[in-house]
Write a protein that holds these residues in place. Structure first.
Motif, short mmCIF file in Angstrom:
data_model
loop_
_atom_site.label_atom_id
_atom_site.label_comp_id
_atom_site.label_asym_id
_atom_site.label_seq_id
_atom_site.Cartn_x
_atom_site.Cartn_y
_atom_site.Cartn_z
N THR A 127 0.81 -1.22 0.00
CA THR A 127 0.00 0.00 0.00
C THR A 127 0.84 1.26 0.00
N CYS A 128 2.03 1.21 0.59
CA CYS A 128 2.85 2.42 0.74
C CYS A 128 3.79 2.66 -0.45
N LYS A 129 3.52 2.04 -1.59
CA LYS A 129 4.42 2.23 -2.72
C LYS A 129 4.36 3.68 -3.22
N ALA A 130 5.49 4.16 -3.68
CA ALA A 130 5.60 5.51 -4.22
C ALA A 130 6.47 5.45 -5.47
N ASP A 160 18.36 13.94 -1.21
CA ASP A 160 17.06 14.62 -1.22
C ASP A 160 16.15 13.94 -2.25
N LEU A 161 14.87 13.81 -1.90
CA LEU A 161 13.95 13.06 -2.74
C LEU A 161 12.78 13.90 -3.20
N THR A 162 12.28 13.57 -4.41
CA THR A 162 10.97 13.99 -4.86
C THR A 162 10.23 12.73 -5.26
N LEU A 163 9.04 12.55 -4.74
CA LEU A 163 8.30 11.32 -5.03
C LEU A 163 6.82 11.63 -5.17
N GLU A 164 6.10 10.67 -5.76
CA GLU A 164 4.66 10.79 -5.97
C GLU A 164 3.96 9.59 -5.37
N VAL A 165 2.78 9.84 -4.78
CA VAL A 165 1.91 8.78 -4.30
C VAL A 165 0.53 8.99 -4.90
#
Length: 347
Positions: free
Chosen positions: A44-47, A84-89
């Motif tokens: 469920t926590c995949k990004a 440093d990260l940029t991610l989408e959910v």
């Protein structure tokens, strides 16, 4: 590390400590990141990783089957930021409740391990500082030297508590349970993160309460019942508990459940479902507070609850097959809406 997370038209920024998992950092900051098990099992926590890099703490996690590497997807509960990260959910969920219960990490000390049945053990942990949690929530626990966290629901309920109570069912090849059952763990130090989970009860619910538990899934239900009874909730609303095990020898918490029932008059009914053994005539004599039925817990619930689903909030916990079967009954037979079904799968 700075982490930017986006979903549709919303975005948040938060900081992660060195070595801290992305999910933990976001939840600790009060960000409503998606999760369910928080242990690498459900996916469920995949990004999606848009920028930066992560270090995967469990490359063989069962939840990886839901992750597509070609899309740069990863499990936030298992990965740490390497930069440093940029991610989408897909969406933000599990918003922090007003007034507290924001997850945090700490060290705890294991106390009073004791056998309840041949394959179920109870234990407590002592906290260094008072903590709040909501009835029905869980925490993540990890002993020193054992990789990865395991999720366990609290059995007790108390605001500002210095002690949490748990039950663990022994599972073949289960890292935590084999460690726990493998020796005297009194006084051992554990890492803990929590509280987590949204299968929670508040006395302001103003609905009848239905609890369906398979095996050790009764843990979170004990917390819910303790809160409800402490608030005299069943003076105004009905409660039904269905506790499923294989045989009578697999039962535990009967004294505690009987005490809760006696404090709730006739508005709290507790039924034990035996899936692999006929009900002995002595069962009702020994435990007159309970009803005993033969069958899987979802089947017994279906028979007993027919026509009683008005104004009901249902809580379900246990092994995934038992939870899935109960949810099918609640959706197809009871016609409950999804917002009135709260569940935890003990996978």
């Amino acid at each position: 590390m700075r982490i930017q997370v986006n979903a549709r038209n919303r975005g948040y920024e938060f900081e992660a400590r060195p070595g801290e998992r992305v999910l933990h950092a976001g939840l600790r900051a009060g960000i409503a990141l998606p999760y369910e098990c928080a242990t690498g099992t459900c996916g469920t926590c995949k990004a999606t990783l848009v920028g930066g890099s992560v270090a995967d703490g469990w490359v063989s996690a069962p939840g990886k089957k839901y992750v597509k590497a070609e899309r740069r997807e990863f499990l936030m509960c298992q990965c740490e930021a390497s930069a440093d990260l940029t991610l989408e959910v897909d969406k933000f969920v599990h918003a922090a409740q007003p007034g507290g219960c924001t997850p945090a990490d700490c060290s705890v000390v294991l106390r009073a391990p004791r056998m309840l049945t041949h394959d179920v053990m109870a234990f407590s942990v002592d906290l260094q500082e008072p903590r709040d949690f909501d009835a029905g929530q869980f925490v993540l626990l990890a002993p020193e030297g054992l990789a990865g966290y395991r999720a366990y629901s609290m059995c007790n309920f108390e605001r500002g508590t210095l002690r949490l109570d748990f039950v663990v069912k022994r599972k073949p090849d289960g890292g935590f349970s084999e460690w726990l059952f493998g020796g005297n763990r009194e006084g051992e130090t554990l890492s803990m993160f929590g509280p987590l989970g949204s299968a929670t009860f508040e006395p302001t619910l103003a609905k009848n309460v239905l609890c369906i538990a398979g095996g050790s899934g009764i843990a979170g239900m004990m917390s819910i019942l303790a809160r409800a009874v402490g608030e005299r909730y069943f003076e105004r609303w009905h409660g039904w508990v269905f506790f499923g095990v294989r045989k009578m020898c697999d039962l535990f918490f009967l004294d505690e459940l009987a005490s809760l029932q006696r404090q709730s008059s006739d508005r709290l009914q507790i039924t034990v479902a035996l899936s692999e053994e006929d009900v002995s005539p002595s069962a009702s004599q020994d435990w007159p507070e309970f009803r005993f039925e033969r069958g899987f817990v979802h089947e017994v619930t279906k028979r007993a609850m027919a026509g009683k689903y008005q104004d009901v909030r249902a809580y379900v916990a246990g092994p995934p097959p038992a939870v899935d079967a109960a949810i099918r009954v609640l959706l197809l037979e009871a016609k409950l809406t999804t917002n009135n079904i709260r569940y935890d799968k003990y996978s």
